[in-house]
Design a protein around this motif. Sequence first.
Motif, PDB file in Angstrom:
ATOM      1  N   SER A  83      -2.594   1.861   8.078  1.00  0.00           N
ATOM      2  CA  SER A  83      -2.503   0.406   8.443  1.00  0.00           C
ATOM      3  C   SER A  83      -1.832  -0.358   7.291  1.00  0.00           C
ATOM      4  CB  SER A  83      -3.912  -0.300   8.820  1.00  0.00           C
ATOM      5  OG  SER A  83      -4.176   0.434   9.936  1.00  0.00           O
ATOM      6  N   ARG A  84      -2.177   0.205   6.136  1.00  0.00           N
ATOM      7  CA  ARG A  84      -1.499  -0.554   4.775  1.00  0.00           C
ATOM      8  C   ARG A  84      -0.120  -0.404   4.868  1.00  0.00           C
ATOM      9  NH1 ARG A  84      -1.590   1.490  -0.951  1.00  0.00           N
ATOM     10  NH2 ARG A  84      -1.107  -0.523  -2.275  1.00  0.00           N
ATOM     11  N   SER A  85       0.258   0.891   5.032  1.00  0.00           N
ATOM     12  CA  SER A  85       1.743   1.044   5.044  1.00  0.00           C
ATOM     13  C   SER A  85       2.417   0.611   6.095  1.00  0.00           C
ATOM     14  CB  SER A  85       1.882   2.598   5.401  1.00  0.00           C
ATOM     15  OG  SER A  85       1.362   3.653   4.513  1.00  0.00           O
ATOM     16  N   VAL A  86       1.926   0.263   7.295  1.00  0.00           N
ATOM     17  CA  VAL A  86       2.457  -0.704   8.442  1.00  0.00           C
ATOM     18  C   VAL A  86       2.597  -2.162   7.747  1.00  0.00           C
ATOM     19  CG1 VAL A  86       2.266  -1.499  10.724  1.00  0.00           C
ATOM     20  CG2 VAL A  86       1.820   0.800  10.322  1.00  0.00           C
ATOM     21  N   VAL A  87       1.808  -2.701   7.288  1.00  0.00           N
ATOM     22  CA  VAL A  87       1.927  -4.097   6.969  1.00  0.00           C
ATOM     23  C   VAL A  87       2.930  -4.372   5.780  1.00  0.00           C
ATOM     24  CG1 VAL A  87       0.543  -5.756   5.635  1.00  0.00           C
ATOM     25  CG2 VAL A  87      -0.413  -4.807   7.439  1.00  0.00           C
ATOM     26  N   GLU A  88       2.964  -3.187   4.600  1.00  0.00           N
ATOM     27  CA  GLU A  88       3.892  -3.264   3.713  1.00  0.00           C
ATOM     28  C   GLU A  88       5.319  -3.342   4.490  1.00  0.00           C
ATOM     29  OE1 GLU A  88       5.359  -3.569  -0.212  1.00  0.00           O
ATOM     30  OE2 GLU A  88       3.415  -3.816   0.550  1.00  0.00           O
ATOM     31  N   ALA A  89       5.664  -2.311   5.367  1.00  0.00           N
ATOM     32  CA  ALA A  89       6.931  -2.107   6.047  1.00  0.00           C
ATOM     33  C   ALA A  89       7.281  -3.492   6.324  1.00  0.00           C
ATOM     34  CB  ALA A  89       6.700  -0.964   6.803  1.00  0.00           C
ATOM     35  N   PHE A  90       6.332  -4.054   7.404  1.00  0.00           N
ATOM     36  CA  PHE A  90       6.621  -5.068   8.210  1.00  0.00           C
ATOM     37  C   PHE A  90       7.187  -6.240   7.066  1.00  0.00           C
ATOM     38  CE2 PHE A  90       5.678  -9.092  10.395  1.00  0.00           C
ATOM     39  CZ  PHE A  90       6.158  -8.783  11.690  1.00  0.00           C
ATOM     40  N   VAL A  91       6.239  -6.570   6.172  1.00  0.00           N
ATOM     41  CA  VAL A  91       6.522  -7.392   5.378  1.00  0.00           C
ATOM     42  C   VAL A  91       7.721  -7.562   4.555  1.00  0.00           C
ATOM     43  CG1 VAL A  91       5.567  -8.789   3.050  1.00  0.00           C
ATOM     44  CG2 VAL A  91       4.155  -8.313   5.000  1.00  0.00           C
ATOM     45  N   ARG A  92       8.055  -6.438   4.036  1.00  0.00           N
ATOM     46  CA  ARG A  92       9.483  -6.095   3.334  1.00  0.00           C
ATOM     47  C   ARG A  92      10.582  -6.280   4.282  1.00  0.00           C
ATOM     48  NH1 ARG A  92       9.177  -0.569  -0.605  1.00  0.00           N
ATOM     49  NH2 ARG A  92       7.155  -1.093  -1.521  1.00  0.00           N
TER      50      ARG A  92
END
Length: 958
Positions: A83-92
Motif C-alpha cells: 500500500s505504501r508503494s501504491v500511494v508513492e507511485a500515485f503521488v509521483r
Amino acid sequence: MRGDNVLWQPGTDHAGIATQLVVERELLRTEGKTRQELGRQAFIARVWEWKEKYGHRINEQQADLGSSLDWSRERFTLDARASRSVVEAFVRLHEEGLLYRAMRLINWCPDCRTAISDLEVEHEETKGSLWEIRYPVKGSDESLVVATTRPETMLGDTAVAVHPDDPRYRHLLGKTVVLPLLGREIPIIADATLVSMEFGTGAVKVTPAHDFNDYETGLRHHLPMISIFDEAAVTNAEAGPYAGLDRLEARRRVLADLAEQGYLVAEKPHVLSVGTCQRSGTVVEPRLSPQWFVRTQPLAEPAIAAVEQGRVRIFPESWTATYFHWMRNIHDWCVSRQLWWGHQIPAYFCQDCPKDTPPVVARTRPETCPLCGGARLVQDEDVLDTWFSSGLWPFSTLGWPERTPELSTFYPTSVLETGHDILFFWVARMMMMGLHFMKDVPFRTVFLHAMVRDEKGEKMSKVKGNVIDPLDVIHGAPADALPPAVRNKFPGGMPAFGADALRYTLASLTQQGRDIKLSLERVNGYRAFANKLWNAARFVLLNLGDFEPAKSPLDKARLTLADRWILARLERVTGEVEAALETFQFAEAASALYQFAWHAFCDWYIELSKAALQGEDAVARDTTRAVLVQVLDQLFRLLHPFMPFLTEELWHRLPGVSPEAFLARAAFPEATGRWRDAAAEEEMAPVVAVVEAVRTIRGESNLSPAARFRAVVQSERPNVRESLRRAQGYVLPLAGLASLEVLPPGPQPPQSASWVGEGLQVFVPLAGLLDLGEERARLQKELARLQTDVAGLRRKLDNPSFVARAPAEVVEKDRARVAELEQRSSRVLENLNRIEPEGTMSEKTPEEMFQSTPPTPSSGMFGIPSEPTHEVSPPAAAAPAPAPSKPAPKKKAAPKKKAKAKAKAKAKPKRKAKRGKKKAARKVKKGKKRAARKTSARKAKRGKRKAGRRTAKRKGRR
C-alpha cells in the motif's frame, strides 16, 4: 541446481472486482443485505474474512505442486508494504503530470457498478437489427434518414452528421432537424471522420455521451453531451417520458412510438459486435463519468524501445508483434474503480472550496486544505484498478520506494512467466512502471505460457462445470466434491494422480503458441511413467549388493557395447534437455527425458544388464552396477525440475548420497562430451531394430511369446552384418530366438513374415511355427469383420444429416475409427499375403527387396513409439544370455508313419481354409449389397441394436 542466487517471489493480488462481487453475492444470499446497507468499513472487514478463509487456496496449490517459492517473502497487494508503494507511485505520477482526473467517456458495467478498462471488455458478434429512423428537417418537407443499432440512445442525440462532400446533403449543412419523440432541435454537421458516404444512408446520429466515436465527434464540434442512463443503465430524467426504464424496455417503447408516429422507416437484420464485462457478462454501457487516468503515451515509448532493442525478449516471439501493436495504439489508462475493496485513492476533496476545485493529492491525509485552509477534507471514495498495484510488483515486493539490499540484488529480475491473456493487463504495465520508476526494465525475458483448457479445448468455467482443481488431481476427490462435467468422467470419485504426474503432463503439453487440452488420461499415463521409474530404481537397488561408487569408478576400457551405448544416449539427452530448457521448449525437454528413461534405459539397458549382473565375472558386474548408478543419478537430476517429489525420494536411496543432501541444490548435469560415442550408437542401432522387428512379427503373426524360432537378417551393409554377428548374445535372448542368421541380400525365405528397416530386412519363416491353414482362415475372418465395420461407419459418415447434427467430437471420433480400422485391415491383409501357400508368393530380387518402401518410422528411438496416451509397459523380454558357442542342433527327421499322418492332417486345414475363404467372400459381398440398399426405419433400428451387441461382444473378448 546451477548455483545461481534465486528468488521466486510468492504472492497474490487482491482481484478487486472479482472478490467484491463474490462477497456481495454471498452477503445478499445469506443475509439479504447489500454492501451499502452494511456500510463501507463493515463490508471491507467481511472481505478480509473471506480472504483469510479462501485466499490460501492458490498457495496450497502451488505448495502441493512443489513450487520452490520463498514463502518467507510472501506478499499481498493490499498489505501495508504494498500500500505504501501504491500511494508513492500515485503521488509521483500526479506530481509529474502523468496522472489526472477528468470527465470522460468510459466503459461502465451496470452490474458491477464500476468503470472498467478497455481490456476488461470482451467483444462478441451477435445477430441484431439495424433500424432506419426519419429525422424531419426543420422548416422544410425534407427528412434525413439515419441508421442505428441502438434506437433508445436517440434520446441523447445532439446532432446528425453527414459527409462534407456528399452532394445529397450539402444543401442541408447548417440547418437543424427535429428529434423525433422529444421535439428537440439538433444541428446537421459535416464530419468526414465519422461518416462514410457508402455506408447506410450516409447520415449518422451523434450521441456523444453513449458512443466512443460520437464522443470524439462531440469534442471536435463542441456538442452538448447528454447522458440518459444512470449507474444501473436505467433511463434518467434526460429521457423525458421514457425515464425510469431499463435499456431493453426503453428500446421497445421508443420503437413502438416511432412506428406509431411514422418515424420508423425500416428494420434490417444486422450482425454487430457487442461488448460485455469480463467479470459479470453484462453488456457494457459507454458512460460519461469523472475518473482518474494515467497518461500512457510517455510511459509506453520506453517500453516499446526496450523490446525493440532486445533488452526484453518475449517468448513465443509471435507475441512480440501483438505487444507492439497494442503499445503503439495505447489510450490513457482509466485507473479508478467505483468499488470498496482495493487501494482507496489518496486524493482529498475540500468541502469548503467550490465544487469544481481539483482534489488535493497527498501521501498522507492533509490536516487543512492548502487552498482555503479549511479542515473539512473528504477522501475520494473510489479505489485504484487492481492492475495499478500489480504493475509495481517487480520492485514493490523488494522494498521500493526504499533502496533495500533485495532491490539491489534482484532487480531487474530474470524471467517473468505468465499467461498470454494478461500480456496487456499486467506485462505491459509492469514494463511501463518499472522503466519509469526504476529506470530499468523489470525483467529480461517474458515467457507466455499456454492457457490450460479441458480435454475438449473449452475454457474452464464454473458455469460449464468443467473446472479441474489441481489439488483434486494430486490428492484425489470424492464424486460429490467434483464439478458436474468432471464427475461424469469419474462417477466413483477422482483417484489421486500425484503432483509429479500432473507437473509432467503440463510440461509435456506446453508447446509455444498452443493452448493445453488437459486430459486426465494423459495424467494417468505419466503416473505410469512415475511407477516405471520407481520400479527401475528398485531393480537397480536390489542388484547393487555391497557396491560403493567411490571404490568402483567407471573405466572406459571395461565398458561393454551396451554400457557405451547407454552412456552415449545419456550424454545426448543431457544436451537436448539443456538446449530445450534454455529456449523454454519444455515439451521437447519432457519428451526427450521420457524417451530416454522409459525406452533406452528401462526397456533396453536394464534388460541388457541382467547377464552381467547375474554372471560370475565380478569386474563386469561392478562395471554394470557403476553404469546403472551413474545413469540413475544423472537421470534423477535431469528429471528433478519436472518430477521433484519422486526424484528427491529415489535419489536419496542411491549409494554415496549423503542424508543431509538436497537434490534441488545438487549440480544440474551438463553435456561435457565425455561419454559421447557415435560408434556405439551406430553399432547398437541394428541390434535394437532387429529385436523390435522380431517382436513386431511375433505379435502380428500370433506367435506364442514362449516360442523360440529361427530368424534371418539380410543386409547389404557389411558393418551392420558384423555388428549383428558380434551382438548375438544381446539379440537372441531379447528377441526370444533360437538362432539368427545374418546374410547379405538374397531371395526371401518362403512363407516368411518380413520387416524392412534402414539398411536391413528381417525374416521369420512361419512354416512349422503355426498351422498356416488355420491362421489364413482366422485372418480372412478378421479381415471380413473389419471391412464390415468400416462399411457401417462409412454409411454414417456419408450421411450429411448425421455429420450436420452429431457433435463435432463424435464425427471426429468416427473418422479416426475408420482410419484405424483401415490401417488394421491393411496389416491383416499384409499378414495374409505373407503365409500364402508356397509357390503363390513372388520372389523378390535383392535389388527389389532393398528398394521397397520401408514402413513409416515412428517418432521414437529406432522405431520405438513416442509417448502413448495410456503408457503400457511392453512385454518383458527374456534375460540376456552369452553368445552361443555353436549353432543350435537340428531336429531329427520324423519317421515315415508320422510323415503320413502329418500330410493327412495338413490337407484338412487346407479344405477348411478354402471353405472359410468362400464364406468370408460371401459375407463381404452380402455386406456390400446391404450397404447399397435403402433401409426402412425399422431395419435401421434393428441394425443399430445388432451393432451395439457386436460392440459389447468385442469388448468382452478384449
